[in-house]
Design an enzyme around this catalytic site. Structure first.
Site, PDB file in Angstrom:
ATOM      1  N   LYS A   1      40.141  33.954  37.619  1.00 45.78           N
ATOM      2  CA  LYS A   1      40.607  32.508  37.009  1.00 45.78           C
ATOM      3  C   LYS A   1      39.129  31.831  37.239  1.00 45.78           C
ATOM      4  CE  LYS A   1      44.972  33.612  37.561  1.00 45.78           C
ATOM      5  NZ  LYS A   1      45.204  35.020  36.651  1.00 45.78           N
ATOM      6  N   ASN A   2      40.096  30.176  37.408  1.00 46.72           N
ATOM      7  CA  ASN A   2      38.930  29.188  37.862  1.00 46.72           C
ATOM      8  C   ASN A   2      37.808  29.596  38.555  1.00 46.72           C
ATOM      9  OD1 ASN A   2      39.990  29.345  34.798  1.00 46.72           O
ATOM     10  ND2 ASN A   2      40.014  26.742  35.375  1.00 46.72           N
TER      11      ASN A   2
END
Length: 372
Positions: free
Chosen positions: A186-187
């Protein structure tokens, strides 16, 4: 040239001294469960999302499940969601004992189509779960208006969209609650699993906190059936090191997305459909996803050229075998089914180099020249 889908090694080398420092601090403190770093991260992520509460939990899937249970969703209820997303969204609805009700997507954003939601509302509907897919928020004003008319809970699945905006509003501001995933890809990714619920609803937040520790309050006194789903202290420490860099990484992702779009338009014109950032949205580009003719052949060709890509998601949820008892048939949700056959995500991470992007686009153009 080899171009990975994701490469976290450069990011780790940049942050390694600070990561090693906080991990040593946790080890020396011997506070491994719901310690100071969990509390700090909960406060930081809540403030970042303009929410009063952040509740760390074991993973993004549990975050959805716990939020649903805290909102009173259970057996006999229906929850409307998109058919085009990762399984965890619908799996969490089913695990809560409720029935997933799938509706089609907006073909431009890949997100749930608000125009399809209202027709799916019944007397059993309790909640809506919009998914902010690939990093762009769904049409939350329209969804919130539908929810208000029918008295429904809105749980935003923002696993891919931390930092995204809708007309200046943060994830969670227009819903009852929102959920994040800290899966490594994920970011904002941990080095293992992790998740969080954010909300401005004081009562819901307290219920979530109780549910994540076996439904216990005070300790050893159990009034509800809960789960053992706590954000790990060492993962929270790692995330606390990474969090101050999130906005810079997001801007790098947005820069890479603009480069991809420019290069693709120059190389193949409108042969592939590039992502569209809708007016008023701030897209954080967890993925850069194109629509590509001969998608599977293109993916195989790119693999041969050393380029990794991903298909998110090859089979929409309404056609998954585990949900066969719900009675959906092929052709019922045509936009989701079409997207499942066309969507292809290209390499995307903050440290991606422009020469890597150029190589990816050159090979896409080469494939279409040879297959014409």
């Amino acid at each position: 040239m080899n171009v990975p889908m994701l490469d976290l090694s450069e990011q780790y080398e940049q942050l390694k001294p600070e990561i090693m420092r906080v991990l040593d601090e946790v080890m020396r403190s011997s506070r491994f469960i719901l310690g100071d770093y969990v509390k700090k991260l909960e406060a930081d992520i809540a403030a970042y999302s303009r929410a009063r509460h952040g509740i760390g939990c074991g993973n993004g899937s549990d975050a959805i499940h716990i939020a649903l249970q805290a909102a009173g969703v259970g057996p006999g209820d229906e929850v409307i969601t998109t058919a085009f997303t990762f399984f965890a969204t619908a799996g969490s609805i089913a695990r809560a004992g409720a029935k997933p009700v799938f509706v089609d997507i907006d073909p431009v954003t890949f997100n749930i189509d608000p125009a399809k939601i209202e027709a799916a509302v019944t007397e059993k509907t309790k909640a809506i779960i919009p998914v902010h897919l690939y990093g762009q928020m769904a049409d939350m004003e329209a969804i919130a208006a539908i929810a208000k008319r029918h008295g429904l809970v809105v749980i935003e699945d923002a696993a891919q969209a931390i930092g995204a905006k809708y007309n200046g509003k943060c994830v969670g501001e227009l819903g009852t609650a929102a959920t994040y995933s800290f899966f490594p890809t994920k970011n904002l990714g941990a080095y293992g699993d992790g998740g969080m619920i954010i909300t401005n609803d004081d009562e819901l937040a307290e219920k979530c906190r109780v549910i994540r520790v076996h439904g216990s309050k005070p300790k050893y006194y159990h009034h509800v059936l809960g789960y053992n789903s706590r954000l790990d202290e060492m993962q929270a420490a790692i995330l606390s090191v990474k969090f101050p860099h999130l906005d810079r990484w997001t801007e790098q992702r947005r820069k890479h997305a603009a480069t991809y779009t420019r290069l693709l338009e120059e190389a193949v014109g409108d042969l592939v459909v590039t992502p569209k950032e809708v007016d008023g949205r701030y897209h954080v580009f967890h993925q850069y996803t194109i629509r590509a003719p001969k998608r599977d052949e293109l993916q195989a060709f790119l693999k041969e050229q050393g380029i990794a890509t991903m298909v998110y998601y090859p089979l929409p949820l309404h056609l998954q075998p585990v949900f066969a008892s719900l009675g959906y048939k092929e052709g019922q949700l045509p936009e989701a089914e079409k997207a499942a056959k066309e969507a292809l995500s290209l390499p995307m991470f903050p440290e991606l180099k422009e020469e890597q992007q150029q190589y990816v686009v050159e090979k896409i153009a080469e494939f279409y020249r040879h297959s014409a």
